[in-house]
Scaffold this motif. Structure first.
Motif, PDB file in Angstrom:
ATOM      1  N   LEU A 285       0.833  -1.201   0.000  1.00  0.00           N
ATOM      2  CA  LEU A 285       0.000   0.000   0.000  1.00  0.00           C
ATOM      3  C   LEU A 285       0.873   1.259   0.000  1.00  0.00           C
ATOM      4  O   LEU A 285       0.591   2.228  -0.701  1.00  0.00           O
ATOM      5  CB  LEU A 285      -0.900  -0.021   1.236  1.00  0.00           C
ATOM      6  N   LEU A 289       0.584   3.895  -2.967  1.00  0.00           N
ATOM      7  CA  LEU A 289       0.056   5.239  -2.724  1.00  0.00           C
ATOM      8  C   LEU A 289       1.117   6.305  -2.945  1.00  0.00           C
ATOM      9  O   LEU A 289       0.813   7.430  -3.348  1.00  0.00           O
ATOM     10  CB  LEU A 289      -0.499   5.339  -1.300  1.00  0.00           C
ATOM     11  N   VAL A 292       2.512   5.153  -7.294  1.00  0.00           N
ATOM     12  CA  VAL A 292       1.681   4.903  -8.476  1.00  0.00           C
ATOM     13  C   VAL A 292       0.347   5.642  -8.422  1.00  0.00           C
ATOM     14  O   VAL A 292      -0.027   6.324  -9.368  1.00  0.00           O
ATOM     15  CB  VAL A 292       1.440   3.387  -8.663  1.00  0.00           C
ATOM     16  N   ASN A 293      -0.377   5.520  -7.336  1.00  0.00           N
ATOM     17  CA  ASN A 293      -1.714   6.123  -7.272  1.00  0.00           C
ATOM     18  C   ASN A 293      -1.857   7.138  -6.137  1.00  0.00           C
ATOM     19  O   ASN A 293      -2.678   6.950  -5.243  1.00  0.00           O
ATOM     20  CB  ASN A 293      -2.783   5.041  -7.078  1.00  0.00           C
ATOM     21  N   PHE A 400       3.832  -6.686  -7.080  1.00  0.00           N
ATOM     22  CA  PHE A 400       2.664  -6.367  -7.907  1.00  0.00           C
ATOM     23  C   PHE A 400       2.288  -4.896  -7.758  1.00  0.00           C
ATOM     24  O   PHE A 400       2.004  -4.213  -8.736  1.00  0.00           O
ATOM     25  CB  PHE A 400       1.468  -7.234  -7.506  1.00  0.00           C
ATOM     26  N   PHE A 404       1.570  -2.054 -10.518  1.00  0.00           N
ATOM     27  CA  PHE A 404       0.174  -1.762 -10.846  1.00  0.00           C
ATOM     28  C   PHE A 404      -0.548  -0.921  -9.797  1.00  0.00           C
ATOM     29  O   PHE A 404      -1.760  -0.773  -9.864  1.00  0.00           O
ATOM     30  CB  PHE A 404      -0.591  -3.070 -11.051  1.00  0.00           C
ATOM     31  N   GLY A 405       0.160  -0.429  -8.826  1.00  0.00           N
ATOM     32  CA  GLY A 405      -0.479   0.429  -7.847  1.00  0.00           C
ATOM     33  C   GLY A 405      -1.507  -0.296  -7.011  1.00  0.00           C
ATOM     34  O   GLY A 405      -1.312  -1.446  -6.623  1.00  0.00           O
ATOM     35  N   VAL A 406      -2.612   0.395  -6.747  1.00  0.00           N
ATOM     36  CA  VAL A 406      -3.645  -0.189  -5.897  1.00  0.00           C
ATOM     37  C   VAL A 406      -4.196  -1.473  -6.523  1.00  0.00           C
ATOM     38  O   VAL A 406      -4.498  -2.438  -5.825  1.00  0.00           O
ATOM     39  CB  VAL A 406      -4.769   0.831  -5.653  1.00  0.00           C
ATOM     40  N   LEU A 407      -4.296  -1.482  -7.836  1.00  0.00           N
ATOM     41  CA  LEU A 407      -4.737  -2.706  -8.516  1.00  0.00           C
ATOM     42  C   LEU A 407      -3.804  -3.860  -8.167  1.00  0.00           C
ATOM     43  O   LEU A 407      -4.244  -4.981  -7.939  1.00  0.00           O
ATOM     44  CB  LEU A 407      -4.769  -2.487 -10.026  1.00  0.00           C
ATOM     45  N   LEU A 410      -4.566  -5.567  -4.833  1.00  0.00           N
ATOM     46  CA  LEU A 410      -5.675  -6.513  -4.869  1.00  0.00           C
ATOM     47  C   LEU A 410      -5.314  -7.716  -5.726  1.00  0.00           C
ATOM     48  O   LEU A 410      -5.662  -8.845  -5.393  1.00  0.00           O
ATOM     49  CB  LEU A 410      -6.938  -5.830  -5.391  1.00  0.00           C
TER      50      LEU A 410
END
Lengths: 443, 355
Positions: A285, A289, A292-293, A400, A404-407, A410
């Motif tokens: 995370l 955060l 990436v996002n 990951f 791919f950030g938050v994606l 998950l």
């Protein structure tokens, strides 16, 4: 010298702890054969003298001594008995048979001790030790039932290891028992030194991130698993029980939780599940955060994070990898180090790495907090093996999420779920929901 | 062992994944007012065909549709299984391509499309090679982890709703039925339920329990359209490619640290889509495995994944994706109509033979 004694001598080789002592047992002259590293000869002789007849006649010597033990004639059998710590009595160095007796052993096992690795808050403190017979005794004390069955196996070519299997007749899953017994009998020639050897012998792949065999050093845990239809194995020399099969909920559910009231039990178990999730997700995370996002965060928070990272010269992923590796090293070092040097590591790790790295602007403040939270959360999981597998699995999420950030978080969690769902050992899936249903609530 | 819970969960998850992204814009585009009419028509068709399918399957206990068709001869295999297989392949291709486009538009502006597609294919591939039971177990675990999010977000999504947008309720114009966008909406309606016929005998379930799943899926169909409609109004909602996503973006929750908390919701839907893709990959692989039993299932899944990835790379833009949706609708309707009905009639046929 007679061939039997010579054969024994040949097979054990030139061991200096092998003794052939001629002795006068009351009025009878005999030869004691044994290993003085395993047999305490003095007290043993005293014991034999007490047990034996007052007067031995010189006729039928063997018959009289055989009351003390069993007559053995096979050299290889005698050898293995000697290695187990038995004492042999021969009438003379020329006799073609010996009598095997139980001597007073040299004390080689530690006493039943307190739990060292799996502390419980409310629960019995007795733990297993290295001697499998003692462990079985401890188990019998836990479950006073005539339905408990114990099977002994000896496996290995180079050294014979005792492997004991315990199950609860009537409750045990028959298929499981059958497969396990078949595998043990079929692979009776494999030498067992470690847990990996045992899993290999049982036909379970050793290439698994999650533990396929649950280990516990708490007798009450092992006893409860018997009642759930599982099988408990003891390998002589390993101070814990091996429980088959290992399932997912073992990571979170401890039997001694049931010593608390129901709501407390549920909240503790949920806490462990949350801890595992935090340990898996938090590092990922952070990277997602920060790198990436950042738009996902509230603006004020995003700014304050950016501020704390001001001057950090490398990307978030490298930053967290460096710190994580150092952290893993600290953990490993603190296991390895003697207790007297341990505090030094704690101090170096805590003060120098935490404080100085932040002040030198090598890592951000937030990262230190994230890592602390991760490490603490990680430790809520039950069992040393699970702890290490969670430690390893978090890197999947981390990698990951750095792409791919938050994606990625998950996706990583999904990937781990998919991995766990695919794992099964001896026909029992790791995610066995049938057992968890019986537990009532999943937290 | 009865695994109805797993099957119901899987049914709900895959449908939720399919519904929330493309379905709303399809429906909103298809008509000007009274959107509940096309929605309920779709739902009714969905329910009828699922029930017919389940009824048909109940004539063949402990057999999947591949076994059923092959017991009636080669003609049935070619007539039904080949289109199903082609539909699966095209559905996975479209899903992967469309959803990676959605992801790059919404969250990952800087990540290249091929990487997102690789992710969306790699993880389902990894799951599919572990077999159907692993897929269903993952479904349960994922639902524990992500469904609470979803319920929470669906509740807060009513924040900016203006109930007056619900009017006018009635629409005399039924021309939506022939519109391409409405036909495309059947991607969500017909896409997810075929697996019910594939999973026997590995996973046995009680057919009646599937009805429970309708209770979760039907509100999802309605909410996915009406939340954006009631938030923006028809005229505005129509202009968005992903109206539901935007409707969620309008939510402000002052008491959590995230500005776009909805991201987590949408991404958990993506994991449901991964579940869907892995299920379809597995179904396609067992169809091939049936016709070519000598090849190991693992190799089949590997080659299928590879082919689909290449196909995804060959689709250059969103227009092409729309085009594929259009072409795919022929297969979609063929499969939606023929498979449940054929299974139902074959079931009746075999029942008569027995007596």
């Amino acid at each position: 010298m007679n061939s039997l004694i010579k054969e024994i001598k040949d097979s054990i080789g030139d061991n200096d702890d092998l003794f052939f002592t001629e002795h006068q047992l009351t009025d009878l002259s005999v030869v004691f054969i044994g290993l003085n590293s395993l047999v305490d000869l003095g007290p043993s002789i005293k014991q034999l003298e007490k047990m034996g007849q007052k007067n031995y006649s010189s006729k039928e010597k063997l018959k009289q001594i055989s009351q003390l033990g069993e007559i053995k004639r096979n050299a290889s059998e005698i050898t293995s008995l000697l290695l187990e710590g038995k004492l042999m009595i021969a009438i003379s160095l020329n006799s073609d048979s010996v009598v095997s007796v139980d001597p007073v052993p040299v004390k080689l096992n530690r006493a039943i001790d307190q739990i060292t690795n799996e502390n419980t808050m409310l629960g019995p403190l007795v733990s297993f030790n290295e001697d499998s017979l003692t462990n079985i005794g401890v188990m019998r004390k836990q479950l006073l039932s005539e339905k408990i069955r114990v099977k002994h196996f000896r496996t290995g070519i180079h050294h014979k290891k005792a492997l004991s299997l315990i199950y609860y007749e009537g409750i045990v899953e028959e298929n499981l028992l059958e497969t396990v017994v078949k595998e043990i009998k079929g692979n009776s020639k494999s030498d067992l030194y470690s847990l990996q050897d045992v899993t290999k012998m049982l036909g379970i792949t050793p290439y698994s991130i999650v533990p396929r065999v649950k280990t516990t050093e708490i007798p009450s845990e092992a006893a409860q698993s018997l009642l759930k239809g599982k099988i408990v194995l003891f390998l002589d020399g390993l101070p814990f029980a091996l429980i088959l099969p290992s399932v997912f909920i073992d990571m979170f559910f401890l039997e001694s939780d049931k010593n608390l009231t129901f709501p407390l039990m549920i909240s503790l178990r949920s806490l462990r599940i949350a801890g595992t999730l935090i340990a898996l997700i938090f590092p990922g995370l952070y990277v997602a955060l920060v790198a990436v996002n950042p738009e996902v965060l509230r603006l004020e928070l995003a700014l304050s994070i950016a501020q704390s990272r001001e001057g950090v010269p490398y990307p978030a992923f490298i930053e967290i990898i460096i710190m994580l590796v150092v952290l893993e090293l600290i953990m490993e070092a603190s296991v390895r180090l003697p207790k007297s040097i341990g505090p030094t590591i704690t101090m170096v790790g805590g003060i120098i790495l935490g404080q100085a790295a932040v002040e030198a602007q090598l890592v951000s403040n937030l990262l230190v907090i994230v890592l602390a939270a991760t490490t603490i959360a990680n430790s809520t999981v039950i069992g040393v093996q699970n702890l290490i597998s969670i430690r390893l699995l978090k890197y999947i999420v981390l990698i990951f999420s750095s792409v791919f950030g938050v994606l990625g978080i998950l996706a990583g969690v999904f990937f781990i779920c998919a991995y766990l769902a695919g794992v099964s050992s001896i026909g029992v899936p790791y995610l066995n929901f049938k057992h968890s249903k019986g537990e009532g609530n999943n937290g | 062992m009865d695994r109805s819970v797993q099957v119901v969960m899987m049914y709900i998850l895959t449908h939720l994944g399919l519904i929330f992204f493309l379905y709303p814009s399809n429906i909103i585009e298809s008509t000007d007012q009274g959107h509940w009419i096309p929605i309920s028509l779709g739902i009714v068709i969905h329910i009828i065909f699922v029930l017919v399918y389940l009824k048909g399957l109940s004539f063949f206990p402990r057999r999947n549709i591949i076994m059923i068709y092959s017991s009636f001869g080669k003609v049935y295999l070619i007539l039904f299984l080949l289109p199903i297989f082609l539909y699966f392949i095209s559905a996975v291709t479209i899903t992967v391509r469309a959803y990676s486009e959605i992801l790059t538009i919404i969250f990952l502006a800087n990540t290249p499309l091929w990487a997102v597609m690789a992710l969306l294919l790699f993880i389902p591939f990894f799951l599919a090679i572990q077999g159907v039971q692993a897929i269903f177990r993952t479904g349960i675990l994922v639902s524990f982890l992500f469904l609470p999010f979803l319920v929470f977000i669906l509740i807060v999504s009513f924040q900016n709703v203006d109930a007056s947008y619900i009017y006018p309720l009635w629409n005399n114009d039924f021309s939506f039925m022939t519109k391409q966008s409405y036909i495309n909406s059947f991607f969500a309606i017909s896409g997810g339920f075929l697996f019910l016929g594939f999973i026997q005998p590995e996973i046995s379930y009680k057919h009646k329990k599937i009805v429970i799943a309708f209770a979760a899926v039907v509100p999802a169909f309605i909410l996915s359209v009406y939340i954006p409609l009631l938030t923006f109004g028809k005229a505005t909602a129509e202009t968005f490619l992903f109206p539901f996503v935007l409707a969620l973006d309008t939510i402000t929750l002052s008491w959590i640290m995230f500005d776009r908390a909805t991201v987590f919701f949408l991404l958990s839907l993506i994991t449901f889509i991964m579940l869907f893709i892995s299920l379809v990959l597995w179904k396609a692989s067992i169809i091939i495995h049936h016709s070519l039993p000598s090849i190991k299932p693992v190799y089949i899944v590997v080659s299928l994944t590879f082919v689909i990835y290449i196909a995804c790379l060959l689709i250059p833009n969103w227009q092409q994706v729309q085009m594929l949706f259009k072409w795919n609708s022929v297969l979609r309707f063929y499969v939606l109509l023929t498979v449940p009905l054929s299974i139902y009639f074959l079931g009746h046929l075999s029942k008569k033979k027995v007596y």
